[in-house]
Motif scaffolding. Sequence first.
Motif, PDB file in Angstrom:
ATOM      1  N   TRP A  33      -0.904 -14.209  -3.597  1.00 36.60           N
ATOM      2  CA  TRP A  33       0.542 -14.333  -3.495  1.00 36.60           C
ATOM      3  C   TRP A  33       1.229 -13.500  -4.564  1.00 36.60           C
ATOM      4  N   GLN A  34       2.527 -13.257  -4.383  1.00 30.57           N
ATOM      5  CA  GLN A  34       3.243 -12.320  -5.256  1.00 30.57           C
ATOM      6  C   GLN A  34       4.729 -12.683  -5.281  1.00 30.57           C
TER       7      GLN A  34
ATOM      8  N   THR B 280      -1.491 -17.027   7.678  1.00 26.20           N
ATOM      9  CA  THR B 280      -0.934 -16.153   6.641  1.00 26.20           C
ATOM     10  C   THR B 280       0.481 -15.714   6.994  1.00 26.20           C
ATOM     11  N   SER B 281       0.673 -15.317   8.232  1.00 30.10           N
ATOM     12  CA  SER B 281       1.992 -14.852   8.668  1.00 30.10           C
ATOM     13  C   SER B 281       3.027 -15.977   8.616  1.00 30.10           C
TER      14      SER B 281
ATOM     15  N   ASP C 295       3.696 -17.007   4.952  1.00 32.11           N
ATOM     16  CA  ASP C 295       4.420 -15.952   4.243  1.00 32.11           C
ATOM     17  C   ASP C 295       5.922 -16.039   4.532  1.00 32.11           C
TER      18      ASP C 295
ATOM     19  N   ARG D 199       8.577 -17.031   1.499  1.00 25.46           N
ATOM     20  CA  ARG D 199       9.622 -16.069   1.125  1.00 25.46           C
ATOM     21  C   ARG D 199      10.988 -16.750   1.091  1.00 25.46           C
TER      22      ARG D 199
ATOM     23  N   ALA E 174       5.729 -13.913  -1.695  1.00 29.85           N
ATOM     24  CA  ALA E 174       5.082 -13.455  -0.467  1.00 29.85           C
ATOM     25  C   ALA E 174       3.635 -13.919  -0.478  1.00 29.85           C
ATOM     26  N   ILE E 175       3.174 -14.425   0.664  1.00 30.13           N
ATOM     27  CA  ILE E 175       1.759 -14.774   0.816  1.00 30.13           C
ATOM     28  C   ILE E 175       1.075 -13.559   1.424  1.00 30.13           C
ATOM     29  N   ARG E 176       0.374 -12.827   0.604  1.00 29.83           N
ATOM     30  CA  ARG E 176      -0.234 -11.583   1.061  1.00 29.83           C
ATOM     31  C   ARG E 176      -1.476 -11.827   1.895  1.00 29.83           C
ATOM     32  N   ASP E 177      -2.218 -12.854   1.563  1.00 36.96           N
ATOM     33  CA  ASP E 177      -3.479 -13.052   2.275  1.00 36.96           C
ATOM     34  C   ASP E 177      -4.009 -14.455   2.019  1.00 36.96           C
TER      35      ASP E 177
END
Length: 294
Positions: free
Chosen positions: A93-94, A149-150, A153, A157, A163-166
């Motif tokens: 995540w980021q 994941t989608s 994410d 957000r 953001a959940i990248r993976d």
Amino acid sequence: MINNRSLLIVGGLAAVAWLASNSLYVVDETERAVKLRFGEVIEENIQPGLHVKIPIAQTIRKFDTRLLTLDTDTSRYLTLEQKAVIVDSYVKWQVINPTRYYEATAGDELMAIRLIQPRVDESLRNEFGRLNLQEIIAERRDDLMTGPTSELDALMRDELGVAIRDIRIKRIDLPQDVSAAVFERMRSEREREAREWRAQGQEEAERIRANADRRRQVLLAQANERSETLRGEGDAEAAAIFSQAYSQDEEFFAFWRSLNAYRESFAGDNNLLVLEPDSDFFRYLRSAAPSNGE
């Protein structure tokens, strides 16, 4: 007097240093920042570089915007047929919206993790709950996590500004009571697939072999036809040569034919010919006999 002036200079320098240290700040390349005034965000998403703020009245909160890893706890989920699986996973995540992230977590990474982890657990529980065990085992793990994941994410957000990248699964285990049955079913399935592949392979081999045999027959027929044609042409050419040689010198042609007949007749070790001594076959042998007295 001198001492008072020196004190004033030192005090002035100290004041300047304090003012500089409290009014200038640097945002690193790996960070983004927000500017606060009494706890209220007055400047969002401050980019890397040197910036200025009002001392005391304004404060700066910086956030690490690099990709972070959340190693989730191992959890037990139920499949569509209510069979349990033990799943070990992690999340990348980021921080992408510093203002939203600050408002939701007060800029505390541990708080963010405590908010993200239950959502990941819920997302995985829903995903495993809509699949049966065979589908979970058969499907690729990367594809299995595409949907969660989608969805997560988009949710994170909006709620946390991250953001959940993976989402990756490190391991899926089965409880001991169902492992044997599952493995036996997997073995049966693989054996069935192997039998199908072997049958298809044999069918393909038979088809290739039949085509090769048919091609071989065609090539042999074409080769025989060509050889007969060449043989006929060769015989015709030989007959023409013989006829030409015979017409040019009849006696020499007869002599040459007799020599060939001798060579072919006496080529073997056990050849036996029973002929009259005055047979025409020995005509040239008799003519080559030494005269009397020689």
